[in-house]
Design a protein around this motif. Sequence first.
Motif, PDB file in Angstrom:
ATOM      1  N   PRO A 125      30.301  58.411  47.438  1.00 16.17           N
ATOM      2  CA  PRO A 125      28.966  58.470  46.823  1.00 16.17           C
ATOM      3  C   PRO A 125      28.549  59.904  46.542  1.00 16.17           C
ATOM      4  CG  PRO A 125      28.842  57.843  49.143  1.00 16.17           C
ATOM      5  CD  PRO A 125      30.281  57.825  48.775  1.00 16.17           C
ATOM      6  N   GLU A 126      29.161  60.856  47.251  1.00 11.52           N
ATOM      7  CA  GLU A 126      28.791  62.262  47.038  1.00 11.52           C
ATOM      8  C   GLU A 126      29.156  62.732  45.633  1.00 11.52           C
ATOM      9  OE1 GLU A 126      30.903  63.886  50.320  1.00 11.52           O
ATOM     10  OE2 GLU A 126      29.635  62.695  51.645  1.00 11.52           O
ATOM     11  N   ASP A 127      30.135  62.031  45.020  1.00  8.94           N
ATOM     12  CA  ASP A 127      30.540  62.431  43.670  1.00  8.94           C
ATOM     13  C   ASP A 127      29.587  61.917  42.598  1.00  8.94           C
ATOM     14  OD1 ASP A 127      32.610  63.370  45.078  1.00  8.94           O
ATOM     15  OD2 ASP A 127      34.058  61.837  44.465  1.00  8.94           O
ATOM     16  N   TYR A 128      28.570  61.163  43.015  1.00  9.43           N
ATOM     17  CA  TYR A 128      27.678  60.544  42.026  1.00  9.43           C
ATOM     18  C   TYR A 128      26.260  61.041  42.198  1.00  9.43           C
ATOM     19  CZ  TYR A 128      31.286  57.464  40.421  1.00  9.43           C
ATOM     20  OH  TYR A 128      32.414  56.983  39.856  1.00  9.43           O
ATOM     21  N   GLY A 156      45.783  39.474  46.708  1.00 13.92           N
ATOM     22  CA  GLY A 156      47.034  39.378  45.975  1.00 13.92           C
ATOM     23  C   GLY A 156      47.101  40.231  44.715  1.00 13.92           C
ATOM     24  N   VAL A 157      46.053  41.012  44.449  1.00 12.63           N
ATOM     25  CA  VAL A 157      46.018  41.815  43.220  1.00 12.63           C
ATOM     26  C   VAL A 157      46.852  43.084  43.388  1.00 12.63           C
ATOM     27  CG1 VAL A 157      44.497  43.224  41.760  1.00 12.63           C
ATOM     28  CG2 VAL A 157      43.772  40.944  42.506  1.00 12.63           C
ATOM     29  N   THR A 158      47.563  43.466  42.345  1.00 17.48           N
ATOM     30  CA  THR A 158      48.294  44.731  42.364  1.00 17.48           C
ATOM     31  C   THR A 158      47.568  45.753  41.507  1.00 17.48           C
ATOM     32  OG1 THR A 158      50.386  43.584  42.643  1.00 17.48           O
ATOM     33  CG2 THR A 158      50.498  45.854  41.825  1.00 17.48           C
ATOM     34  N   VAL A 159      47.264  46.892  42.119  1.00 13.60           N
ATOM     35  CA  VAL A 159      46.701  48.003  41.364  1.00 13.60           C
ATOM     36  C   VAL A 159      47.893  48.903  41.031  1.00 13.60           C
ATOM     37  CG1 VAL A 159      45.119  49.968  41.418  1.00 13.60           C
ATOM     38  CG2 VAL A 159      44.500  47.830  42.563  1.00 13.60           C
ATOM     39  N   GLY A 160      48.235  48.961  39.756  1.00 14.45           N
ATOM     40  CA  GLY A 160      49.474  49.602  39.331  1.00 14.45           C
ATOM     41  C   GLY A 160      49.525  51.088  39.613  1.00 14.45           C
ATOM     42  N   GLU A 161      50.725  51.640  39.450  1.00 13.96           N
ATOM     43  CA  GLU A 161      50.960  53.051  39.693  1.00 13.96           C
ATOM     44  C   GLU A 161      49.981  53.909  38.902  1.00 13.96           C
ATOM     45  OE1 GLU A 161      54.961  55.295  39.289  1.00 13.96           O
ATOM     46  OE2 GLU A 161      55.318  53.338  40.224  1.00 13.96           O
ATOM     47  N   GLY A 162      49.306  54.793  39.579  1.00 13.74           N
ATOM     48  CA  GLY A 162      48.410  55.722  38.910  1.00 13.74           C
ATOM     49  C   GLY A 162      47.145  55.091  38.344  1.00 13.74           C
ATOM     50  N   ALA A 163      46.951  53.784  38.541  1.00 14.52           N
ATOM     51  CA  ALA A 163      45.759  53.120  38.001  1.00 14.52           C
ATOM     52  C   ALA A 163      44.537  53.493  38.819  1.00 14.52           C
ATOM     53  CB  ALA A 163      45.951  51.609  38.001  1.00 14.52           C
ATOM     54  N   CYS A 164      43.379  53.171  38.267  1.00 13.08           N
ATOM     55  CA  CYS A 164      42.139  53.589  38.902  1.00 13.08           C
ATOM     56  C   CYS A 164      41.163  52.421  38.955  1.00 13.08           C
ATOM     57  CB  CYS A 164      41.561  54.757  38.097  1.00 13.08           C
ATOM     58  SG  CYS A 164      40.105  55.438  38.846  1.00 13.08           S
ATOM     59  N   VAL A 165      40.575  52.184  40.118  1.00  7.86           N
ATOM     60  CA  VAL A 165      39.534  51.167  40.237  1.00  7.86           C
ATOM     61  C   VAL A 165      38.237  51.907  40.509  1.00  7.86           C
ATOM     62  CG1 VAL A 165      38.725  49.148  41.491  1.00  7.86           C
ATOM     63  CG2 VAL A 165      41.182  49.474  41.127  1.00  7.86           C
ATOM     64  N   ALA A 166      37.308  51.844  39.576  1.00  9.79           N
ATOM     65  CA  ALA A 166      36.059  52.591  39.687  1.00  9.79           C
ATOM     66  C   ALA A 166      35.189  51.999  40.787  1.00  9.79           C
ATOM     67  CB  ALA A 166      35.332  52.552  38.352  1.00  9.79           C
ATOM     68  N   PRO A 167      34.299  52.816  41.350  1.00  8.08           N
ATOM     69  CA  PRO A 167      33.390  52.273  42.354  1.00  8.08           C
ATOM     70  C   PRO A 167      32.520  51.168  41.761  1.00  8.08           C
ATOM     71  CG  PRO A 167      32.783  54.529  41.755  1.00  8.08           C
ATOM     72  CD  PRO A 167      34.110  54.250  41.132  1.00  8.08           C
ATOM     73  N   LYS A 168      32.053  50.303  42.609  1.00 10.44           N
ATOM     74  CA  LYS A 168      31.158  49.209  42.234  1.00 10.44           C
ATOM     75  C   LYS A 168      31.837  48.172  41.344  1.00 10.44           C
ATOM     76  CE  LYS A 168      26.237  48.731  41.307  1.00 10.44           C
ATOM     77  NZ  LYS A 168      25.073  49.305  40.614  1.00 10.44           N
ATOM     78  N   THR A 169      33.161  48.267  41.148  1.00  9.85           N
ATOM     79  CA  THR A 169      33.820  47.222  40.368  1.00  9.85           C
ATOM     80  C   THR A 169      34.566  46.300  41.315  1.00  9.85           C
ATOM     81  OG1 THR A 169      35.688  48.682  40.047  1.00  9.85           O
ATOM     82  CG2 THR A 169      34.159  48.497  38.224  1.00  9.85           C
ATOM     83  N   MET A 170      34.880  45.138  40.786  1.00 10.17           N
ATOM     84  CA  MET A 170      35.560  44.110  41.553  1.00 10.17           C
ATOM     85  C   MET A 170      36.692  43.627  40.682  1.00 10.17           C
ATOM     86  SD  MET A 170      33.351  41.076  43.123  1.00 10.17           S
ATOM     87  CE  MET A 170      32.115  41.576  44.273  1.00 10.17           C
ATOM     88  N   ILE A 171      37.924  43.692  41.135  1.00 10.24           N
ATOM     89  CA  ILE A 171      38.983  43.223  40.254  1.00 10.24           C
ATOM     90  C   ILE A 171      39.692  42.025  40.869  1.00 10.24           C
ATOM     91  CG2 ILE A 171      39.343  45.430  39.071  1.00 10.24           C
ATOM     92  CD1 ILE A 171      41.868  45.725  40.829  1.00 10.24           C
ATOM     93  N   SER A 172      39.994  41.060  40.017  1.00 10.34           N
ATOM     94  CA  SER A 172      40.665  39.852  40.493  1.00 10.34           C
ATOM     95  C   SER A 172      42.004  39.659  39.767  1.00 10.34           C
ATOM     96  CB  SER A 172      39.777  38.631  40.261  1.00 10.34           C
ATOM     97  OG  SER A 172      39.440  38.556  38.902  1.00 10.34           O
ATOM     98  N   GLU A 173      42.299  40.573  38.823  1.00 11.61           N
ATOM     99  CA  GLU A 173      43.576  40.513  38.098  1.00 11.61           C
ATOM    100  C   GLU A 173      44.302  41.838  38.296  1.00 11.61           C
ATOM    101  OE1 GLU A 173      44.476  37.929  36.195  1.00 11.61           O
ATOM    102  OE2 GLU A 173      42.605  36.798  36.355  1.00 11.61           O
ATOM    103  N   ASN A 174      45.636  41.789  38.191  1.00  9.81           N
ATOM    104  CA  ASN A 174      46.406  43.025  38.300  1.00  9.81           C
ATOM    105  C   ASN A 174      45.948  44.016  37.235  1.00  9.81           C
ATOM    106  OD1 ASN A 174      47.788  41.597  40.146  1.00  9.81           O
ATOM    107  ND2 ASN A 174      49.674  41.422  38.954  1.00  9.81           N
ATOM    108  N   ILE A 175      45.932  45.297  37.588  1.00  7.90           N
ATOM    109  CA  ILE A 175      45.639  46.289  36.559  1.00  7.90           C
ATOM    110  C   ILE A 175      46.700  47.382  36.589  1.00  7.90           C
ATOM    111  CG2 ILE A 175      43.136  45.918  36.593  1.00  7.90           C
ATOM    112  CD1 ILE A 175      43.017  48.727  37.987  1.00  7.90           C
ATOM    113  N   SER A 176      46.910  48.010  35.431  1.00  3.58           N
ATOM    114  CA  SER A 176      47.882  49.092  35.360  1.00  3.58           C
ATOM    115  C   SER A 176      47.156  50.335  34.860  1.00  3.58           C
ATOM    116  CB  SER A 176      49.005  48.726  34.396  1.00  3.58           C
ATOM    117  OG  SER A 176      48.451  48.520  33.120  1.00  3.58           O
ATOM    118  N   LYS A 177      47.864  51.430  34.819  1.00  2.00           N
ATOM    119  CA  LYS A 177      47.267  52.703  34.422  1.00  2.00           C
ATOM    120  C   LYS A 177      46.705  52.605  32.994  1.00  2.00           C
ATOM    121  CE  LYS A 177      48.353  57.610  34.577  1.00  2.00           C
ATOM    122  NZ  LYS A 177      49.419  58.589  34.769  1.00  2.00           N
TER     123      LYS A 177
END
Lengths: 405, 371
Positions: free
Chosen positions: A364-367, A381-402
């Motif tokens: 939170p200090e960055d905001y 069971g979700v995979t956050v791919g290599e180098g990918a980014c999940v922003a704060p306050k988000t919710m992911i239910s599907e795999n994401i990639s960079k």
Amino acid sequence: MARKKECIAMLLAGGQGSRLGVLTKNIAKPAVPYGGKYRIIDFPLSNCVNSGINTVGVLTQYQPLELNDYIGNGQAWDLDRIDGGVHMLSPYQQIKGMEWYKGTANAIYQNINFIDRYNPEYVAVLSGDHIYKMDYNKMLDYHKKNNAACTIAMLEVPWEEASRFGLMILNDDNSISEFEEKPKNPRSNKASMGVYIFTWSKLRQYLIDDENNPESSNDFGKDVIPAMHKAGERMFAYLFDGYWKDVGTIDSLWEANLDLLNPKVDLDLSDASWKIYSRTPTTPPQYISATADIQNSMVSEGSRVFGEVDYSILFHDVTVEEGAKVRYSIVMPGAVVKKGAYVEYSIVAEDAVIESGAKVGASPEDYTDRGEWGIAVVGAGVTVGEGACVAPKTMISENISKEGK
Amino acid sequence: MTGQNIVGIVFSNAYDECLPEITGLRTMGSVPFAGRYRLIDFALSNMVNADIEKVGVITKSNYQSLMDHLGTGKPWDLSRKTEGMFLLPPFSTAEQGSNVDKIASLKGAMGFINRSNEEYVLFADCNTVFNADVREIMNFHTEKAADITILYKHGNSPALHDAMIMEVGEDGRVNKVLFSPAGAEDVNYSLNMILMKKSLLERLMNEAISQNLTDFESDIIQKNVDKLKIYGLEFNDYAVTIDSMASYFKANMSLLEPQNCLNLFNSERPVYTKLKDDMPATYGIGSDVKNSLIANGCIIDGEVENSIIFRGVRIEKGAIVKDSIVMQDTYIAQNAMINCVITDKNVVVTPNKTLSGAENYPVYIGKGIVI
């Protein structure tokens, strides 16, 4: 006919907990993991057992599979009994047709037959989604002493938060003079904890009357309690002054977990006289490697830590690889945080994989605008791919990639 | 008949004398191991993971802690209506000396074995730790049409008076059985997991009893090498045999090698044990833990390195635990230091004390002792 029981408990565990988003996609809210090895329902169940209540009906409706599987025959809570024990009560078909549980009161109404089997004097109605340790037996003594029809456990909350709760205004003898549901200008800070004890003969009649009232939404807080109050029944508030938390939102779930790491918070799970029971998986001890650095954290068995863990809760069978960093986060069973990944201010659900170099959540200090910040959630069971980014306050239910983000 | 047509027999007291201090109050089977287990867990888990549903546990003496650990057999899924786990204590104390061999212990259990409907008997000791697929042993046994199959490992044999060292032919046939009480290097030694037909065991036991023979390894196995088809199956994964305090210490420490740990505790064949409702381990601010196995229920505020920490241990601020095995509910107070130490259950090391042993001679602190 079962043997008579003085008091049995009915545990409301049908809630979806929609505010928990992806965490309750496939499981009911009471089955959500908590505290490194527990699920939320372990708290009310353990409270029952520790209070000497050995007959518990668990009312389920939303996604009951995982919950049924978890509770099993109740052995983990010592609730596999010759008489009583734990019973999973789902809606069922009757001569007049089939009905879902329309509300909390209707859920109990539909199971009047179950309760009558034990012919109890008293029935405790509990929520399956609160974290607290409480001796219901003391509350029952208080109920009996007052010769009450209904006793409601209450908690004094900070005045500034009072408007989020159902409040009670009390007379000098702690009998309840008025109810206020989430008022804008609270006149009291005594909030209901969603823990009730009723004299069964009274409640039974009110449930039947409530069912016959077409106007009613069949809810305890909205209909049955006000009806009892209006009819002038003896209703008392029972003061509870320990730790209590409703884990209805992502933020409160995150907070309630990290509360365990705060020595000032009054929730001691190591207390041998009031154990919180749970179904424990078969896993070896946790391995902390020579490259690991763990500070102010809770880690469960079967986990393997090679990286940095600070102010976090790791459930069983979690792997944190060398060079990975986990801060201010909850990592649920089986999740893997790979080399160089950075997870902070997040909840990572079961069996999720954070690939190397990925970044989940932010401090939170960055905001400067706190409205944009929040806990990040990675679904089961979700995979956050290599180098990918999940922003704060988000919710992911599907795999994401960079590339995806 | 139940699972796999095998009845399992576990010798819980065999080789108690190797760990005189730790087995002072318990059997070899109930010796704590690897942070949250008792040695018998490995033998029992090997059996139930192969769907064996009937296991007899032979006890001789000191079995109170073992009974407490095993309970009804529920954690191993051996609390059943049909079959399950059976504790087989001696019928009378007259037949037990301090150093009774397996033949004498088996004699008391023959009634149980005779009454079993299973065709095969599988023996296991508790001083060996490994995770084996018993089905593989059974397949090998059938394939070779063997009379007796013995699981063995190649390496340095344990220093046990009756450890079988075997010469194994290319086809797996055991040609010779030798003994080397002081241990031998680079040999095939038995892991004492032995499979044979129940009918054969009955015959061999009758012969042994009628000739007043007492030693299972020499009188039953070694003597019959030429007469019976005895086969050896090599076990290539992680296995340790405990023959002394030093080897007990080393065996625990060997699990700090992640590969060994993954091998022994694989998800295909879990190792079951009695469960306790402990909270997860808590690491305080300023704690420093390196290369260690930690069980649930521990609260660690001090420094831990190269150690095995059992359930419910407390290590206070400023305390240093190095190269040690710290059993259940031990309390290491502020600024205390232990190095190459084994503390049994409920030991208390008070503030500022220092205890130090050596790798080949760890200091052992008995149950409940306050230092």
